[in-house]
Design a protein around this motif. Structure first.
Motif, PDB file in Angstrom:
ATOM      1  N   UNK A   1       3.401  -0.801   4.051  1.00  0.00           N
ATOM      2  CA  UNK A   1       2.689   0.467   3.987  1.00  0.00           C
ATOM      3  C   UNK A   1       3.722   1.580   3.852  1.00  0.00           C
ATOM      4  N   UNK A   2       3.636   2.330   2.764  1.00  0.00           N
ATOM      5  CA  UNK A   2       4.564   3.428   2.544  1.00  0.00           C
ATOM      6  C   UNK A   2       3.779   4.727   2.372  1.00  0.00           C
ATOM      7  N   UNK A   3       4.122   5.733   3.195  1.00  0.00           N
ATOM      8  CA  UNK A   3       3.463   7.045   3.179  1.00  0.00           C
ATOM      9  C   UNK A   3       1.940   6.907   3.296  1.00  0.00           C
ATOM     10  N   UNK A   4       1.499   6.021   4.175  1.00  0.00           N
ATOM     11  CA  UNK A   4       0.061   5.833   4.395  1.00  0.00           C
ATOM     12  C   UNK A   4      -0.363   6.529   5.682  1.00  0.00           C
ATOM     13  N   UNK A   5      -1.629   6.912   5.727  1.00  0.00           N
ATOM     14  CA  UNK A   5      -2.210   7.530   6.909  1.00  0.00           C
ATOM     15  C   UNK A   5      -3.347   6.642   7.397  1.00  0.00           C
ATOM     16  N   UNK A   6      -3.294   6.334   8.692  1.00  0.00           N
ATOM     17  CA  UNK A   6      -4.367   5.582   9.343  1.00  0.00           C
ATOM     18  C   UNK A   6      -5.071   6.565  10.259  1.00  0.00           C
TER      19      UNK A   6
ATOM     20  N   UNK B   1       0.857  -1.186   0.000  1.00  0.00           N
ATOM     21  CA  UNK B   1       0.000   0.000   0.000  1.00  0.00           C
ATOM     22  C   UNK B   1       0.890   1.232   0.000  1.00  0.00           C
ATOM     23  N   UNK B   2       0.616   2.151  -0.913  1.00  0.00           N
ATOM     24  CA  UNK B   2       1.431   3.351  -1.017  1.00  0.00           C
ATOM     25  C   UNK B   2       0.531   4.572  -1.147  1.00  0.00           C
ATOM     26  N   UNK B   3       0.860   5.638  -0.374  1.00  0.00           N
ATOM     27  CA  UNK B   3       0.131   6.907  -0.437  1.00  0.00           C
ATOM     28  C   UNK B   3      -1.377   6.730  -0.293  1.00  0.00           C
TER      29      UNK B   3
END
Length: 192
Positions: free
Chosen positions: A27-32, A7-9
């Protein structure tokens, strides 16, 4: 999220997963945001430049996870266990969090910033927190045993007790009011 490996961005909001374990995801540059991972077991995941905003990670375990530049903001991280994370590139930051009872045992986490965070009864035994910053943090009952605190900033932190004989504190910074936390074991009285 459960089926995809990378998962990216991406932004994940209000996530409720059907299982209590998340394995082998990147997970790269993801927001939870507003996600509940309470009691979750994260195994062999990679989190790079991710943000957990307003999340509940209480009692979460991060086993064999890589955490590179991860921000926890306005989140509950009560009792979360970071002690089994991969050392390589381990880098986190906490702002406005409740991380009481969290475990950072033997964690290499130089230059970590904790800001406006409650770290009551948190375990830093054997950790390397050199050059870290505890800005307006409550460290009541936090455990420092054989902890490398070299150059660490405790100036605005409160309620800590650190035994200089059991921890490396060279060049650490303390306020004049906080120095009592360094002398507690001597059971002395200092008057104004």
């Amino acid at each position: 999220m459960e089926n995809e490996l990378f998962h990216e961005d991406r932004i994940f909001k209000n996530i409720i997963l059907t299982e209590n374990e998340l394995c082998n995801k990147e997970f790269e540059r993801c927001v939870f945001e507003h996600c509940s991972f309470s009691g979750f077991l994260f195994t062999s995941n990679l989190f790079s430049k991710c943000t957990f905003l307003n999340c509940d990670l209480s009692l979460a375990k991060f086993r064999k996870c890589k955490m590179d530049s991860v921000l926890f903001k306005e989140s509950k991280v009560l009792g979360a266990d970071f002690s089994e994370c991969i050392d390589f590139l381990f880098s986190i930051k906490m702002e406005d969090c409740i991380a009481d009872y969290a475990l950072f045992t033997n964690r290499k986490m130089e230059k970590t910033t904790f800001r406006n965070t409650s770290l009551k009864n948190t375990v830093f035994s054997g950790a390397d927190i050199s050059e870290s910053k505890f800005i307006h943090c409550d460290l009541e009952g936090a455990i420092f045993e054989h902890t490398n605190c070299k150059g660490t900033d405790f100036v605005s932190a409160i309620n800590y007790i650190i035994d200089p004989a059991q921890n490396y504190i060279k060049h650490a910074k303390f306020s004049i009011y906080g120095t009592m936390g360094l002398l507690t074991k001597y059971d002395i009285i200092i008057e104004n």
